[in-house]
Write a protein that holds these residues in place. Sequence first.
Motif, PDB file in Angstrom:
ATOM      1  N   GLU A 150     -14.949  25.490   4.348  1.00 38.89           N
ATOM      2  CA  GLU A 150     -16.141  25.598   5.192  1.00 38.89           C
ATOM      3  C   GLU A 150     -15.762  26.099   6.588  1.00 38.89           C
ATOM      4  OE1 GLU A 150     -18.972  22.506   5.451  1.00 38.89           O
ATOM      5  OE2 GLU A 150     -18.864  21.957   3.336  1.00 38.89           O
ATOM      6  N   GLY A 151     -14.623  25.634   7.103  1.00 37.32           N
ATOM      7  CA  GLY A 151     -14.164  26.104   8.404  1.00 37.32           C
ATOM      8  C   GLY A 151     -13.827  27.582   8.395  1.00 37.32           C
ATOM      9  N   LEU A 152     -13.159  28.050   7.330  1.00 33.16           N
ATOM     10  CA  LEU A 152     -12.852  29.471   7.212  1.00 33.16           C
ATOM     11  C   LEU A 152     -14.124  30.310   7.197  1.00 33.16           C
ATOM     12  CD1 LEU A 152     -10.050  29.409   4.480  1.00 33.16           C
ATOM     13  CD2 LEU A 152      -9.754  30.036   6.881  1.00 33.16           C
ATOM     14  N   LEU A 153     -15.125  29.835   6.441  1.00 36.50           N
ATOM     15  CA  LEU A 153     -16.380  30.577   6.337  1.00 36.50           C
ATOM     16  C   LEU A 153     -17.130  30.583   7.664  1.00 36.50           C
ATOM     17  CD1 LEU A 153     -17.571  29.293   2.847  1.00 36.50           C
ATOM     18  CD2 LEU A 153     -16.455  31.457   3.382  1.00 36.50           C
ATOM     19  N   SER A 154     -17.136  29.449   8.349  1.00 31.97           N
ATOM     20  CA  SER A 154     -17.794  29.384   9.657  1.00 31.97           C
ATOM     21  C   SER A 154     -17.147  30.348  10.643  1.00 31.97           C
ATOM     22  CB  SER A 154     -17.737  27.955  10.200  1.00 31.97           C
ATOM     23  OG  SER A 154     -18.302  27.879  11.492  1.00 31.97           O
ATOM     24  N   ALA A 155     -15.808  30.359  10.658  1.00 31.42           N
ATOM     25  CA  ALA A 155     -15.113  31.281  11.565  1.00 31.42           C
ATOM     26  C   ALA A 155     -15.446  32.730  11.247  1.00 31.42           C
ATOM     27  CB  ALA A 155     -13.601  31.050  11.468  1.00 31.42           C
ATOM     28  N   ARG A 156     -15.553  33.045   9.949  1.00 33.30           N
ATOM     29  CA  ARG A 156     -15.838  34.432   9.564  1.00 33.30           C
ATOM     30  C   ARG A 156     -17.262  34.837   9.944  1.00 33.30           C
ATOM     31  NH1 ARG A 156     -12.884  38.461   6.656  1.00 33.30           N
ATOM     32  NH2 ARG A 156     -11.238  36.915   6.881  1.00 33.30           N
ATOM     33  N   THR A 157     -18.216  33.915   9.858  1.00 29.31           N
ATOM     34  CA  THR A 157     -19.586  34.265  10.247  1.00 29.31           C
ATOM     35  C   THR A 157     -19.683  34.551  11.741  1.00 29.31           C
ATOM     36  OG1 THR A 157     -20.264  31.954  10.626  1.00 29.31           O
ATOM     37  CG2 THR A 157     -20.591  32.849   8.412  1.00 29.31           C
ATOM     38  N   HIS A 158     -18.806  33.922  12.525  1.00 26.93           N
ATOM     39  CA  HIS A 158     -18.857  34.130  13.970  1.00 26.93           C
ATOM     40  C   HIS A 158     -18.012  35.306  14.436  1.00 26.93           C
ATOM     41  CE1 HIS A 158     -20.436  29.992  13.777  1.00 26.93           C
ATOM     42  NE2 HIS A 158     -21.014  30.285  14.927  1.00 26.93           N
ATOM     43  N   SER A 159     -17.192  35.850  13.557  1.00 27.96           N
ATOM     44  CA  SER A 159     -16.338  36.970  13.958  1.00 27.96           C
ATOM     45  C   SER A 159     -16.618  38.244  13.173  1.00 27.96           C
ATOM     46  CB  SER A 159     -14.862  36.591  13.790  1.00 27.96           C
ATOM     47  OG  SER A 159     -14.570  36.238  12.446  1.00 27.96           O
ATOM     48  N   HIS A 160     -17.382  38.125  12.070  1.00 30.40           N
ATOM     49  CA  HIS A 160     -17.703  39.286  11.245  1.00 30.40           C
ATOM     50  C   HIS A 160     -19.187  39.232  10.871  1.00 30.40           C
ATOM     51  CE1 HIS A 160     -13.351  39.013  10.830  1.00 30.40           C
ATOM     52  NE2 HIS A 160     -13.328  40.220  10.315  1.00 30.40           N
ATOM     53  N   ASP A 161     -19.677  40.302  10.318  1.00 33.61           N
ATOM     54  CA  ASP A 161     -21.065  40.368   9.866  1.00 33.61           C
ATOM     55  C   ASP A 161     -21.152  39.710   8.501  1.00 33.61           C
ATOM     56  OD1 ASP A 161     -23.692  40.967   9.442  1.00 33.61           O
ATOM     57  OD2 ASP A 161     -23.341  43.053   8.879  1.00 33.61           O
ATOM     58  N   LEU A 162     -21.226  38.371   8.493  1.00 30.48           N
ATOM     59  CA  LEU A 162     -21.215  37.623   7.244  1.00 30.48           C
ATOM     60  C   LEU A 162     -22.315  36.570   7.268  1.00 30.48           C
ATOM     61  CD1 LEU A 162     -19.585  37.201   4.555  1.00 30.48           C
ATOM     62  CD2 LEU A 162     -18.360  35.378   5.749  1.00 30.48           C
ATOM     63  N   THR A 163     -23.069  36.463   6.178  1.00 33.12           N
ATOM     64  CA  THR A 163     -24.067  35.418   5.988  1.00 33.12           C
ATOM     65  C   THR A 163     -23.585  34.485   4.886  1.00 33.12           C
ATOM     66  OG1 THR A 163     -25.875  36.886   6.646  1.00 33.12           O
ATOM     67  CG2 THR A 163     -26.469  34.908   5.412  1.00 33.12           C
ATOM     68  N   VAL A 164     -23.589  33.185   5.166  1.00 26.56           N
ATOM     69  CA  VAL A 164     -23.044  32.206   4.222  1.00 26.56           C
ATOM     70  C   VAL A 164     -24.072  31.112   3.953  1.00 26.56           C
ATOM     71  CG1 VAL A 164     -21.263  30.458   3.839  1.00 26.56           C
ATOM     72  CG2 VAL A 164     -20.663  32.610   4.943  1.00 26.56           C
ATOM     73  N   TRP A 165     -24.248  30.806   2.672  1.00 22.61           N
ATOM     74  CA  TRP A 165     -24.995  29.621   2.244  1.00 22.61           C
ATOM     75  C   TRP A 165     -23.982  28.644   1.668  1.00 22.61           C
ATOM     76  CZ3 TRP A 165     -26.494  34.620   1.437  1.00 22.61           C
ATOM     77  CH2 TRP A 165     -27.747  35.005   1.957  1.00 22.61           C
ATOM     78  N   THR A 166     -23.838  27.486   2.293  1.00 24.63           N
ATOM     79  CA  THR A 166     -22.899  26.466   1.840  1.00 24.63           C
ATOM     80  C   THR A 166     -23.672  25.307   1.239  1.00 24.63           C
ATOM     81  OG1 THR A 166     -21.218  27.032   3.495  1.00 24.63           O
ATOM     82  CG2 THR A 166     -21.131  24.808   2.563  1.00 24.63           C
ATOM     83  N   PHE A 167     -23.294  24.926   0.011  1.00 24.60           N
ATOM     84  CA  PHE A 167     -23.985  23.865  -0.714  1.00 24.60           C
ATOM     85  C   PHE A 167     -23.044  22.698  -0.941  1.00 24.60           C
ATOM     86  CE2 PHE A 167     -25.948  27.903  -2.103  1.00 24.60           C
ATOM     87  CZ  PHE A 167     -27.215  27.693  -1.572  1.00 24.60           C
ATOM     88  N   ARG A 168     -23.393  21.557  -0.345  1.00 24.55           N
ATOM     89  CA  ARG A 168     -22.610  20.335  -0.531  1.00 24.55           C
ATOM     90  C   ARG A 168     -23.231  19.544  -1.671  1.00 24.55           C
ATOM     91  NH1 ARG A 168     -22.186  19.062   5.988  1.00 24.55           N
ATOM     92  NH2 ARG A 168     -20.544  20.616   6.434  1.00 24.55           N
ATOM     93  N   PHE A 169     -22.567  19.598  -2.829  1.00 23.56           N
ATOM     94  CA  PHE A 169     -23.107  19.033  -4.060  1.00 23.56           C
ATOM     95  C   PHE A 169     -22.931  17.522  -4.138  1.00 23.56           C
ATOM     96  CE2 PHE A 169     -22.372  22.971  -7.015  1.00 23.56           C
ATOM     97  CZ  PHE A 169     -23.343  23.659  -6.316  1.00 23.56           C
ATOM     98  N   ALA A 170     -23.943  16.859  -4.686  1.00 29.77           N
ATOM     99  CA  ALA A 170     -23.754  15.536  -5.268  1.00 29.77           C
ATOM    100  C   ALA A 170     -23.062  15.728  -6.622  1.00 29.77           C
ATOM    101  CB  ALA A 170     -25.105  14.841  -5.423  1.00 29.77           C
ATOM    102  N   ASN A 171     -23.048  14.718  -7.465  1.00 27.67           N
ATOM    103  CA  ASN A 171     -22.446  14.847  -8.797  1.00 27.67           C
ATOM    104  C   ASN A 171     -23.408  15.604  -9.704  1.00 27.67           C
ATOM    105  OD1 ASN A 171     -20.937  12.853  -7.431  1.00 27.67           O
ATOM    106  ND2 ASN A 171     -20.224  12.011  -9.350  1.00 27.67           N
ATOM    107  N   VAL A 172     -23.018  16.772 -10.165  1.00 28.23           N
ATOM    108  CA  VAL A 172     -23.878  17.615 -10.989  1.00 28.23           C
ATOM    109  C   VAL A 172     -23.558  17.353 -12.463  1.00 28.23           C
ATOM    110  CG1 VAL A 172     -24.608  19.979 -11.497  1.00 28.23           C
ATOM    111  CG2 VAL A 172     -23.966  19.335  -9.152  1.00 28.23           C
TER     112      VAL A 172
END
Length: 309
Positions: A150-172
């Motif tokens: 999640e940290g890697l993705l957050s950093a990339r959204t702030h430094s590159h043109d990237l849109t991220v949807w992060t899903f924190r799952f319960a037990n599926v």
Amino acid sequence: MTLADRCVLVTGGAGFIGSHLVERLLAEGSDVTVVDDCSNGDADRVPDGAAFVEADLTEPDALEGVLEDVDLVFHLAASKHVDTDRPHGQFDDNTRMTRNLLEAMADAGVTDLAYTSSSTVYGEAPRPTPEDYAPLEPISAYGASKLADEGLLSARTHSHDLTVWTFRFANVVGPRLRGAVIPDFIEKLEEDPGTLTILGDGRQEKSYLHVEDCLDAMLHAIEHADDATNTFNLGTRTTTSVDRIAAIVADEMDLDPDFEYTGGDRGWTGDVPKMRLSIEKLSALGWEPTLSSDEAVRRATREILSELR
């Protein structure tokens, strides 16, 4: 974002959730490619109509030529065992896969990513746990690797043109689920119908989400949320104890076993014994689960029994 006529890459698409997701995407009219090394999945699960590439994402060149014309990536590939005996290797594998994917996406000019994280990033947090709860203190290497991703993705959204949807799952839960509490109880009771050994004290209590509700939630969020970083909990407002799961499985198998316990308040090292996520953020966008936690467990039990018989 709508998914009809989109070119979509699904990493881990031969796994439990991934294979169901691929089926749903094909039904939505997407052009789907699956990348999986089949360490957790099975190539036979990849539906007809999807292209399949067997590759190990820990290798830097695994995605060479695969991302051409891709509009959106669903990143589900991961080493998933919370009680792994190689925690540092698991952390390295999971973060390496995400790093390699991000670099390949940047090279190919792909800017949209849906990432499957986990409730384990919260550690042992107050319940219901909202997305903005802090500090995040995972108690397993798996949870730590998800938080690092999640940290890697957050950093990339702030430094590159990237849109991220992060899903924190319960037990599926649902059909094709293996290596989890429901299929474990089924297998134990088929071997010994009179006695069921339960890890921990049976009082562990968590939220269980059926895979169909999980997919509905993911696609709903992608369609209705368009910030650079979009983080959502996926779960139910209800919970189910391990004892209750055992009772549901026994009932569906028409058995009345004695329960035996290994003891302690958790089933294994890194197990979070109590978990319920707040889903108010996604609810505000118009999504609600159709099944309670108990209902999801019962439906999944029936589905898995049907597969195994």
